[in-house]
Design a protein around this motif. Structure first.
Motif, mmCIF file in Angstrom:
data_model
loop_
_atom_site.group_PDB
_atom_site.id
_atom_site.type_symbol
_atom_site.label_atom_id
_atom_site.label_comp_id
_atom_site.label_asym_id
_atom_site.label_seq_id
_atom_site.Cartn_x
_atom_site.Cartn_y
_atom_site.Cartn_z
ATOM 1 N N VAL A 126 -1.894 44.168 15.662
ATOM 2 C CA VAL A 126 -2.692 45.245 16.245
ATOM 3 C C VAL A 126 -3.353 46.002 15.106
ATOM 4 N N ASN A 127 -4.668 45.882 15.004
ATOM 5 C CA ASN A 127 -5.427 46.597 13.966
ATOM 6 C C ASN A 127 -5.802 47.976 14.507
ATOM 7 N N ASN A 128 -4.972 48.948 14.179
ATOM 8 C CA ASN A 128 -5.141 50.300 14.713
ATOM 9 C C ASN A 128 -5.526 51.326 13.661
ATOM 10 N N ALA A 129 -5.257 51.060 12.392
ATOM 11 C CA ALA A 129 -5.501 52.059 11.342
ATOM 12 C C ALA A 129 -6.958 52.525 11.370
ATOM 13 N N GLY A 130 -7.150 53.817 11.246
ATOM 14 C CA GLY A 130 -8.510 54.352 11.257
ATOM 15 C C GLY A 130 -8.531 55.804 10.840
ATOM 16 N N LYS A 185 -1.799 36.401 18.668
ATOM 17 C CA LYS A 185 -2.545 37.419 19.410
ATOM 18 C C LYS A 185 -2.992 38.499 18.431
ATOM 19 N N ILE A 186 -4.293 38.793 18.427
ATOM 20 C CA ILE A 186 -4.828 39.887 17.625
ATOM 21 C C ILE A 186 -5.531 40.859 18.560
ATOM 22 N N VAL A 187 -5.191 42.137 18.430
ATOM 23 C CA VAL A 187 -5.825 43.186 19.233
ATOM 24 C C VAL A 187 -6.404 44.223 18.280
ATOM 25 N N ASN A 188 -7.712 44.399 18.337
ATOM 26 C CA ASN A 188 -8.394 45.380 17.494
ATOM 27 C C ASN A 188 -8.682 46.631 18.308
ATOM 28 N N ILE A 189 -8.390 47.794 17.734
ATOM 29 C CA ILE A 189 -8.593 49.043 18.455
ATOM 30 C C ILE A 189 -10.012 49.546 18.211
#
Length: 256
Positions: A93-97, A141-145
């Motif tokens: 899960v790419n959540n960093a922002g 599974k990759i989920v981008n925020i």
């Protein structure tokens, strides 16, 4: 397989970037509650350790790995450590922002570069080494925020909106490139959620009233309300969902 079992993440491991607080921690908690082992990430080791301790106290299987999503060497070292010492990353899960608000004519160039690096380049930085391991296993599974600002914009956040639009489209590009290798790559686009990142907005009575009137559901989202979306996209329930951006915004983007 019974429908409810499609959402069971037992035996899976998820890495969630930017997960020491806010939406990242909420999604990590939802994944853990669905049975996944989770690897929390942040730059701040103290905050990261506290979050991991609290989540582990609920009975979850938790590891914490501090690294900077804008530093490729740090990322590669961390991904190799997780794969070799903790176990395979089944879900990313790419959540960093980050956010920085300013009128565009006064936007500091160094802040523009920082927003781009943190919100957009990091998605490539982390996904590439993780995907290489997933490709070798033929599944992942990759989920981008993303954000509702992947489609819209408002005053003072043009660079942020630009990054989130790009994250939505790199999500589609990843799906196109990696679906043939057994990977599912999708995005979640949250609306306005009550988190630390939005604390200043929550305390602004005028803005708060605007959100409540502008959102058809009449309120801010709560972090735990992303739980169903992240579990769906991380699980077998979404096995034929690929390159999709799922808006979780209380119908904000459905109205004018």
């Amino acid at each position: 397989m019974p429908t409810t079992n499609l959402f069971d993440l037992t035996g899976k491991r998820a890495l969630i970037t930017g997960s020491s607080r806010g939406l990242g921690l909420a999604m990590a908690t939802a994944l853990a509650n669905a049975g996944a082992a989770v690897v929390l990430n942040a730059r701040d080791g103290v905050a990261l350790g506290a979050a991991a301790h609290d989540l582990a106290a609920t009975g979850a299987t938790v590891n914490a790995v501090a690294f900077d999503v804008t530093n490729r060497d740090s990322i590669n070292e961390a991904v190799n450590h997780i794969e070799d010492e903790i176990g395979p990353i089944d879900i990313l899960v790419n959540n960093a922002g980050m956010q920085f608000r300013s009128s565009l004519e006064a936007f500091p160039p160094e802040k523009f570069d920082q927003v781009i690096a943190t919100n957009l380049t990091s998605v490539f930085n982390v996904s590439q080494p993780v995907a290489r391991h997933m490709i070798s296993r033929g599944t992942g599974k990759i989920v981008n925020i993303c954000s509702l600002l992947s489609e819209l914009s408002r005053p003072s956040v043009a660079p942020y909106a630009a990054t989130k639009a790009a994250v939505a489209n790199i999500t589609r590009g990843m799906a196109v490139d990696w679906a043939k290798h057994g990977l599912n790559v999708n995005g979640i686009a949250p609306g306005y959620f009550a988190t630390e990142l939005n604390d200043a907005l929550l305390k602004d009575d005028k803005f708060n009233a605007w959100i409540e009137s502008r959102t058809p559901m009449g309120r801010w989202g709560q972090p735990e309300e992303l739980g169903g979306a992240i579990v769906f996209l991380a699980s077998e329930a979404s096995r034929f969902v690929n390159g999709h951006i799922l808006y979780v915004d209380g119908a904000f983007t459905a109205t004018v």
